[in-house]
Design an enzyme around this catalytic site. Structure first.
Site, PDB file in Angstrom:
ATOM      1  N   ILE A  44      51.882  98.568  -7.517  1.00  0.00           N
ATOM      2  CA  ILE A  44      51.772  99.810  -6.765  1.00  0.00           C
ATOM      3  C   ILE A  44      53.204 100.254  -6.500  1.00  0.00           C
ATOM      4  O   ILE A  44      53.967  99.556  -5.835  1.00  0.00           O
ATOM      5  CB  ILE A  44      51.016  99.615  -5.444  1.00  0.00           C
ATOM      6  CG1 ILE A  44      49.637  98.996  -5.706  1.00  0.00           C
ATOM      7  CG2 ILE A  44      50.865 100.938  -4.716  1.00  0.00           C
ATOM      8  CD1 ILE A  44      48.846  98.696  -4.435  1.00  0.00           C
ATOM      9  N   SER A  45      53.589 101.387  -7.037  1.00  0.00           N
ATOM     10  CA  SER A  45      54.983 101.820  -7.000  1.00  0.00           C
ATOM     11  C   SER A  45      55.446 102.100  -5.585  1.00  0.00           C
ATOM     12  O   SER A  45      54.644 102.331  -4.667  1.00  0.00           O
ATOM     13  CB  SER A  45      55.173 103.073  -7.859  1.00  0.00           C
ATOM     14  OG  SER A  45      54.831 102.823  -9.198  1.00  0.00           O
ATOM     15  N   CYS A  46      56.757 102.099  -5.403  1.00  0.00           N
ATOM     16  CA  CYS A  46      57.330 102.344  -4.081  1.00  0.00           C
ATOM     17  C   CYS A  46      57.017 103.773  -3.632  1.00  0.00           C
ATOM     18  O   CYS A  46      56.969 104.710  -4.442  1.00  0.00           O
ATOM     19  CB  CYS A  46      58.832 102.080  -4.076  1.00  0.00           C
ATOM     20  SG  CYS A  46      59.839 103.220  -5.029  1.00  0.00           S
TER      21      CYS A  46
END
Length: 383
Positions: free
Chosen positions: A90-92
């Site tokens: 889950i990307s920043c």
């Protein structure tokens, strides 16, 4: 406020304190507040210890799990590890907000996402575009199934397709917006072909930044500029590059090499991006080692050549192996960048047609192009 809600709010408050919410897209903040990140995280995530990834399970250590799922705005959450390498995350929040801002999606737009992953980004897009307007493609069948369940449980309506986002696109459909959650070296022309004239394509490009492209009115090209530094996982077609530092750690120090550049500057986004443009097949990774300020950079061509550059104070120690002298190539690329005025990342643009990708700087996509440098070959200590 419950402990769970407090944990959810903490990174969002940090986004506010850091001025990271896009001013031109207030909907991004509203969507992130309405679509909690933890609803899309699996019950087991992975945390890097400095040497390896360790599994953190929600049922066993809920606080550690929550901390991993809700990191600071520049932290990602690793949700899948394969052969000791992370393969989904889950990307920043900061880069997700930047890319959604660059996409400029509007209610009613038909949006195509490449790389569903956990499903969080698709749910954010659905919050903006509306019911039934988002299609997301995921190459990993297990990830696609989990994302579909999480998105439905959260009350959103997204069409999830299991397939190859580089090639297996919905037949006969055109989209107003296309966004990729994995990095590509070349933007597939199929993405441009499925985007309506005037539409936008946002994708991580070259493992060091993301670009926003606008499709020309005649559909024959797409042009845009870099939006932000970002390091995303590559398309799964890229394969797994070797890890040269593991060989060094095992005592394989290679042959001495020469480099007069300060190693710590490899981490600067402008330098890193320029080197990627001029040496597109060279992977560069940097990190600080120990508490004495020593900086190490690892270079690899993804095949057999590598170099390790270590700096303590003003001294640089460099070692290499393989047919290519990557330390020399980096030095030459750095000089070439300086000779052209040391443009920053945001000065670079990408112009693509059916049969060509042109990297340029400035306002004219048809101006002088940046061409990759030829590989440098050199002898090693091997006999």
């Amino acid at each position: 406020m419950s402990e769970r809600e407090e944990r959810r709010r903490r990174p969002l408050s940090a986004m506010t304190a850091g001025g990271l919410w896009p001013a031109d897209s207030p909907w991004v903040r509203q969507a992130m507040e309405a679509v909690p990140r933890d609803r899309f995280a699996p019950d087991a995530v992975h945390v890097w210890t400095g040497e390896r990834y360790e599994v953190v399970r929600r049922a066993e250590t809920p606080e550690a799990w929550a901390a991993a799922v809700h990191p600071d705005p520049y932290g990602s959450t690793v949700t899948q590890v394969t052969d000791s390498m992370r393969t989904s995350s889950i990307s920043c929040a900061a880069i997700v907000a930047t890319m959604l801002d660059a996409l400029a999606a509007e209610p009613g737009h038909r949006v195509l996402e490449l790389g569903t992953g956990s499903g969080w980004n698709a749910a954010l897009l659905a919050q903006r575009a509306g019911k039934g307007h988002v299609t997301s493609i995921e190459i990993d069948a297990e990830l696609a199934a989990h994302a579909r369940r999480r998105i439905e449980a959260a009350g959103h309506h997204v069409r999830i397709i299991t397939g190859d986002g580089d090639a297996e696109l919905p037949e006969g459909e055109a989209f107003d917006r296309v966004i990729s959650t994995y990095a590509v070296e070349h933007v597939p022309w199929a993405w441009v072909g499925r985007t309506r004239p005037g539409g936008r394509i946002v994708t991580p490009w070259g493992h060091t930044g993301c670009v926003a492209l606008t499709v020309a009115e005649d559909g024959a090209s797409a042009t845009g500029w870099m939006q932000a530094p970002a390091r995303f996982m590559p398309t799964r077609h890229a394969g797994r590059p070797p890890a040269p530092f593991e060989r060094v750690r095992d005592g394989d120090i290679g042959a001495p090499a020469q480099l007069s550049r300060p190693v710590q500057q490899f981490a600067h986004p402008d330098v890193l991006f320029a080197l990627r443009v001029l040496l597109p097949d060279v992977q560069i990774d940097t990190r600080a080692v120990g508490t004495d300020g020593q900086v190490t950079a690892w270079l690899s061509d993804g095949r057999s050549s590598w170099a390790v550059l270590e700096q303590t104070g003003t001294a640089v120690a460099a070692h290499r192996d393989g047919q290519r002298d990557l330390a020399d190539e980096v030095g030459r690329a750095w000089t070439a960048w300086e000779e052209r005025g040391s443009p920053g990342m945001y000065d670079f643009g990408l112009h693509i047609t059916h049969d060509a990708h042109h990297v340029f700087t400035g306002d004219d996509p048809h101006g002088p192009h940046w061409q990759p440098l030829a590989p440098a070959h050199g002898r090693t200590s091997r006999t």
